[in-house]
Motif scaffolding. Structure first.
Motif, PDB file in Angstrom:
ATOM      1  N   ASP A 133       0.836  -1.197   0.000  1.00 38.08           N
ATOM      2  CA  ASP A 133       0.000   0.000   0.000  1.00 38.08           C
ATOM      3  C   ASP A 133       0.874   1.252   0.000  1.00 38.08           C
ATOM      4  O   ASP A 133       0.454   2.306  -0.463  1.00 38.08           O
ATOM      5  CB  ASP A 133      -0.917  -0.001   1.224  1.00 38.08           C
ATOM      6  CG  ASP A 133      -1.880  -1.173   1.210  1.00 38.08           C
ATOM      7  OD1 ASP A 133      -2.536  -1.386   0.179  1.00 38.08           O
ATOM      8  OD2 ASP A 133      -1.962  -1.893   2.218  1.00 38.08           O
ATOM      9  N   VAL A 134       2.071   1.101   0.554  1.00 34.24           N
ATOM     10  CA  VAL A 134       3.075   2.162   0.533  1.00 34.24           C
ATOM     11  C   VAL A 134       4.432   1.505   0.295  1.00 34.24           C
ATOM     12  O   VAL A 134       4.766   0.512   0.956  1.00 34.24           O
ATOM     13  CB  VAL A 134       3.109   2.948   1.867  1.00 34.24           C
ATOM     14  CG1 VAL A 134       4.251   3.965   1.863  1.00 34.24           C
ATOM     15  CG2 VAL A 134       1.782   3.652   2.127  1.00 34.24           C
ATOM     16  N   PHE A 135       5.182   2.027  -0.643  1.00 30.09           N
ATOM     17  CA  PHE A 135       6.559   1.579  -0.852  1.00 30.09           C
ATOM     18  C   PHE A 135       7.500   2.512  -0.102  1.00 30.09           C
ATOM     19  O   PHE A 135       7.358   3.739  -0.191  1.00 30.09           O
ATOM     20  CB  PHE A 135       6.933   1.593  -2.330  1.00 30.09           C
ATOM     21  CG  PHE A 135       6.347   0.468  -3.121  1.00 30.09           C
ATOM     22  CD1 PHE A 135       6.777  -0.835  -2.933  1.00 30.09           C
ATOM     23  CD2 PHE A 135       5.368   0.713  -4.071  1.00 30.09           C
ATOM     24  CE1 PHE A 135       6.239  -1.880  -3.665  1.00 30.09           C
ATOM     25  CE2 PHE A 135       4.826  -0.316  -4.812  1.00 30.09           C
ATOM     26  CZ  PHE A 135       5.257  -1.613  -4.608  1.00 30.09           C
ATOM     27  N   VAL A 136       8.448   1.946   0.614  1.00 24.99           N
ATOM     28  CA  VAL A 136       9.490   2.733   1.265  1.00 24.99           C
ATOM     29  C   VAL A 136      10.834   2.271   0.718  1.00 24.99           C
ATOM     30  O   VAL A 136      11.177   1.086   0.817  1.00 24.99           O
ATOM     31  CB  VAL A 136       9.452   2.560   2.797  1.00 24.99           C
ATOM     32  CG1 VAL A 136      10.700   3.165   3.437  1.00 24.99           C
ATOM     33  CG2 VAL A 136       8.205   3.226   3.367  1.00 24.99           C
ATOM     34  N   VAL A 137      11.547   3.195   0.115  1.00 29.65           N
ATOM     35  CA  VAL A 137      12.906   2.907  -0.348  1.00 29.65           C
ATOM     36  C   VAL A 137      13.848   3.417   0.717  1.00 29.65           C
ATOM     37  O   VAL A 137      14.144   4.615   0.803  1.00 29.65           O
ATOM     38  CB  VAL A 137      13.186   3.562  -1.713  1.00 29.65           C
ATOM     39  CG1 VAL A 137      14.621   3.273  -2.157  1.00 29.65           C
ATOM     40  CG2 VAL A 137      12.194   3.063  -2.761  1.00 29.65           C
ATOM     41  N   ASN A 138      14.300   2.520   1.567  1.00 27.25           N
ATOM     42  CA  ASN A 138      15.182   2.887   2.674  1.00 27.25           C
ATOM     43  C   ASN A 138      16.631   2.975   2.185  1.00 27.25           C
ATOM     44  O   ASN A 138      16.958   2.525   1.090  1.00 27.25           O
ATOM     45  CB  ASN A 138      15.052   1.851   3.798  1.00 27.25           C
ATOM     46  CG  ASN A 138      15.700   2.331   5.075  1.00 27.25           C
ATOM     47  OD1 ASN A 138      15.745   3.533   5.361  1.00 27.25           O
ATOM     48  ND2 ASN A 138      16.223   1.413   5.854  1.00 27.25           N
ATOM     49  N   LYS A 139      17.459   3.559   3.030  1.00 26.47           N
ATOM     50  CA  LYS A 139      18.877   3.774   2.691  1.00 26.47           C
ATOM     51  C   LYS A 139      18.984   4.602   1.406  1.00 26.47           C
ATOM     52  O   LYS A 139      19.802   4.322   0.523  1.00 26.47           O
ATOM     53  CB  LYS A 139      19.607   2.434   2.551  1.00 26.47           C
ATOM     54  CG  LYS A 139      19.444   1.541   3.792  1.00 26.47           C
ATOM     55  CD  LYS A 139      20.127   0.203   3.626  1.00 26.47           C
ATOM     56  CE  LYS A 139      19.868  -0.673   4.858  1.00 26.47           C
ATOM     57  NZ  LYS A 139      20.513  -1.989   4.795  1.00 26.47           N
ATOM     58  N   ALA A 140      18.130   5.629   1.337  1.00 25.96           N
ATOM     59  CA  ALA A 140      18.035   6.434   0.122  1.00 25.96           C
ATOM     60  C   ALA A 140      19.254   7.307  -0.100  1.00 25.96           C
ATOM     61  O   ALA A 140      19.352   7.968  -1.139  1.00 25.96           O
ATOM     62  CB  ALA A 140      16.781   7.309   0.183  1.00 25.96           C
ATOM     63  N   ASP A 141      20.178   7.332   0.869  1.00 23.18           N
ATOM     64  CA  ASP A 141      21.408   8.091   0.693  1.00 23.18           C
ATOM     65  C   ASP A 141      22.461   7.295  -0.062  1.00 23.18           C
ATOM     66  O   ASP A 141      23.549   7.805  -0.337  1.00 23.18           O
ATOM     67  CB  ASP A 141      21.965   8.529   2.055  1.00 23.18           C
ATOM     68  CG  ASP A 141      22.151   7.357   3.009  1.00 23.18           C
ATOM     69  OD1 ASP A 141      21.498   6.306   2.820  1.00 23.18           O
ATOM     70  OD2 ASP A 141      22.942   7.498   3.967  1.00 23.18           O
ATOM     71  N   ARG A 142      22.163   6.067  -0.412  1.00 25.68           N
ATOM     72  CA  ARG A 142      23.123   5.220  -1.116  1.00 25.68           C
ATOM     73  C   ARG A 142      22.941   5.311  -2.625  1.00 25.68           C
ATOM     74  O   ARG A 142      21.870   5.660  -3.127  1.00 25.68           O
ATOM     75  CB  ARG A 142      22.973   3.753  -0.678  1.00 25.68           C
ATOM     76  CG  ARG A 142      23.294   3.519   0.784  1.00 25.68           C
ATOM     77  CD  ARG A 142      23.285   2.038   1.081  1.00 25.68           C
ATOM     78  NE  ARG A 142      23.630   1.761   2.470  1.00 25.68           N
ATOM     79  CZ  ARG A 142      23.722   0.541   2.989  1.00 25.68           C
ATOM     80  NH1 ARG A 142      23.491  -0.517   2.228  1.00 25.68           N
ATOM     81  NH2 ARG A 142      24.037   0.382   4.262  1.00 25.68           N
ATOM     82  N   ASP A 143      24.010   4.978  -3.342  1.00 23.01           N
ATOM     83  CA  ASP A 143      23.938   4.947  -4.800  1.00 23.01           C
ATOM     84  C   ASP A 143      22.907   3.917  -5.241  1.00 23.01           C
ATOM     85  O   ASP A 143      22.821   2.825  -4.675  1.00 23.01           O
ATOM     86  CB  ASP A 143      25.305   4.577  -5.393  1.00 23.01           C
ATOM     87  CG  ASP A 143      26.351   5.666  -5.164  1.00 23.01           C
ATOM     88  OD1 ASP A 143      25.937   6.815  -4.929  1.00 23.01           O
ATOM     89  OD2 ASP A 143      27.551   5.354  -5.213  1.00 23.01           O
ATOM     90  N   GLY A 144      22.150   4.243  -6.233  1.00 21.19           N
ATOM     91  CA  GLY A 144      21.154   3.314  -6.768  1.00 21.19           C
ATOM     92  C   GLY A 144      19.758   3.514  -6.228  1.00 21.19           C
ATOM     93  O   GLY A 144      18.815   2.879  -6.712  1.00 21.19           O
ATOM     94  N   ALA A 145      19.582   4.398  -5.241  1.00 24.40           N
ATOM     95  CA  ALA A 145      18.254   4.592  -4.655  1.00 24.40           C
ATOM     96  C   ALA A 145      17.283   5.162  -5.679  1.00 24.40           C
ATOM     97  O   ALA A 145      16.116   4.721  -5.755  1.00 24.40           O
ATOM     98  CB  ALA A 145      18.340   5.505  -3.437  1.00 24.40           C
ATOM     99  N   GLN A 146      17.733   6.132  -6.470  1.00 25.08           N
ATOM    100  CA  GLN A 146      16.844   6.722  -7.476  1.00 25.08           C
ATOM    101  C   GLN A 146      16.468   5.713  -8.555  1.00 25.08           C
ATOM    102  O   GLN A 146      15.357   5.757  -9.093  1.00 25.08           O
ATOM    103  CB  GLN A 146      17.508   7.954  -8.106  1.00 25.08           C
ATOM    104  CG  GLN A 146      17.538   9.164  -7.190  1.00 25.08           C
ATOM    105  CD  GLN A 146      16.143   9.540  -6.694  1.00 25.08           C
ATOM    106  OE1 GLN A 146      15.191   9.635  -7.482  1.00 25.08           O
ATOM    107  NE2 GLN A 146      15.998   9.735  -5.390  1.00 25.08           N
ATOM    108  N   ALA A 147      17.376   4.785  -8.843  1.00 27.35           N
ATOM    109  CA  ALA A 147      17.057   3.735  -9.817  1.00 27.35           C
ATOM    110  C   ALA A 147      15.943   2.828  -9.285  1.00 27.35           C
ATOM    111  O   ALA A 147      15.059   2.414 -10.039  1.00 27.35           O
ATOM    112  CB  ALA A 147      18.311   2.912 -10.125  1.00 27.35           C
ATOM    113  N   VAL A 148      15.969   2.538  -7.980  1.00 31.76           N
ATOM    114  CA  VAL A 148      14.911   1.720  -7.372  1.00 31.76           C
ATOM    115  C   VAL A 148      13.575   2.452  -7.470  1.00 31.76           C
ATOM    116  O   VAL A 148      12.552   1.853  -7.823  1.00 31.76           O
ATOM    117  CB  VAL A 148      15.248   1.392  -5.896  1.00 31.76           C
ATOM    118  CG1 VAL A 148      14.090   0.645  -5.244  1.00 31.76           C
ATOM    119  CG2 VAL A 148      16.518   0.573  -5.801  1.00 31.76           C
TER     120      VAL A 148
END
Length: 315
Positions: free
Chosen positions: A191-206
């Motif tokens: 119902d909600v996606f959380v992309v954690n560790k968003a300070d790491r490389d590849g977060a925007q790709a996820v």
């Protein structure tokens, strides 16, 4: 302890009484029926049903840290929070390291927070079999928000979706490519996606791959994608606001009541099947079963017909 004293303690939100009741539920106490009846009475006294939020995702995405961040966020709003953290049981020893609460020590002395770890005890789907009853204990004790953190689960273990009002699926950079994301059944329950560790490389790709996947789905509710850095407490308010929007959608669409009815239906079915299983547990070594097995081996009867005969004899 006397059951009446335990129930009175739960009504007052006493941690020891709440913990004892959950232990009795978890261990299948002979008083389980009486406990359940008393808990329902306590829940009926509450002005509003507890809000149940599930958190799931692969091992290492930061479920416990994200849970702790959400506890802090909801406590800042003044809500009483319960946490049910399910840890895996060893298939070899049966034991479990109930370590999720270690990451939530910041809330250990907060009287408005109750944290309980439970072992899965071999139950598949990322939850413990006693989780629905444990949720009722926390609700009866006055928890307004209950966070359920599952075992680190795989693609097909999605039981949390049937237990929670809102389900958060956590991801992190480096957990797989777009094909992996598209085929993962666990992503379909979000119902909600959380992309954690968003300070790491590849977060925007996820985030980008999730957006592409969501664009291909046909749902009334389009799950928002919220980047967080839970270890630093960044993004907690954004996640809570996304959950608020989902709760409002559930209420407006009528899905909230439908989900809760389905949850009650599943719980009733589970209890009924467990009772039937216990009635059939003594059949191993029963002469009737052995005689029917011999007839199946001799090709005198098919297994379905044998099963019908066995059920008829038991009835």
């Amino acid at each position: 302890m006397d059951l009446d004293l335990l129930v009175a303690g739960a009504r007052q939100g006493r941690p020891r009484a709440v913990a004892r009741l959950i232990s009795m539920v978890e261990n299948g106490s002979p008083l389980l029926r009486e406990i359940s009846a008393e808990l329902v009475k306590l829940c009926a006294e509450r002005p509003e049903r507890a809000r149940v939020i599930g958190l799931t995702g692969s091992p290492g995405v930061g479920k416990s840290t994200s849970t702790a961040m959400l506890v802090r966020t909801f406590r800042e709003r003044g809500a009483t929070v319960g946490v049910l953290a399910v840890d895996p049981s060893s298939p070899f020893t049966g034991g479990a390291l109930l370590g999720d609460r270690v990451r939530m020590q910041d809330h250990a002395t907060d009287s408005g927070v109750f944290i309980r770890s439970m072992a899965s005890r071999g139950h598949l789907g990322g939850l413990a079999w006693a989780a629905p009853q444990a949720l009722r204990v926390l609700e009866a004790a006055g928890c307004e928000v209950i966070l359920v953190e599952t075992v680190g689960v795989g693609q097909a273990e999605v039981d949390i979706a049937s237990l929670a009002d809102s389900t958060i699926v956590l991801l992190a950079p480096g957990m797989g490519d777009g094909v992996q994301a598209a085929k993962a059944g666990i992503l379909e329950i979000a119902d909600v996606f959380v992309v954690n560790k968003a300070d790491r490389d590849g977060a925007q790709a996820v985030v980008r791959e999730l957006r592409n996947m969501i664009a291909l789905t046909e749902r009334d509710w389009r799950p928002p994608i919220v980047p967080t850095v839970a270890a630093r407490g960044e993004g907690g308010q954004d996640v809570a606001e996304a959950l608020d929007r989902h709760l409002a959608h559930l209420r407006e669409s009528g899905d909230l009541e439908r989900r809760r009815r389905a949850r009650a239906r599943d719980e009733i079915e589970t209890i009924a099947l467990a009772a039937l299983r216990s009635r059939f547990a003594h059949l191993h070594g029963d002469s009737r079963l052995d005689a029917l097995a011999e007839r199946v081996v001799a090709a005198e009867i098919d297994p379905y017909g044998a099963a019908d005969e066995l059920l008829a004899s038991l009835a």
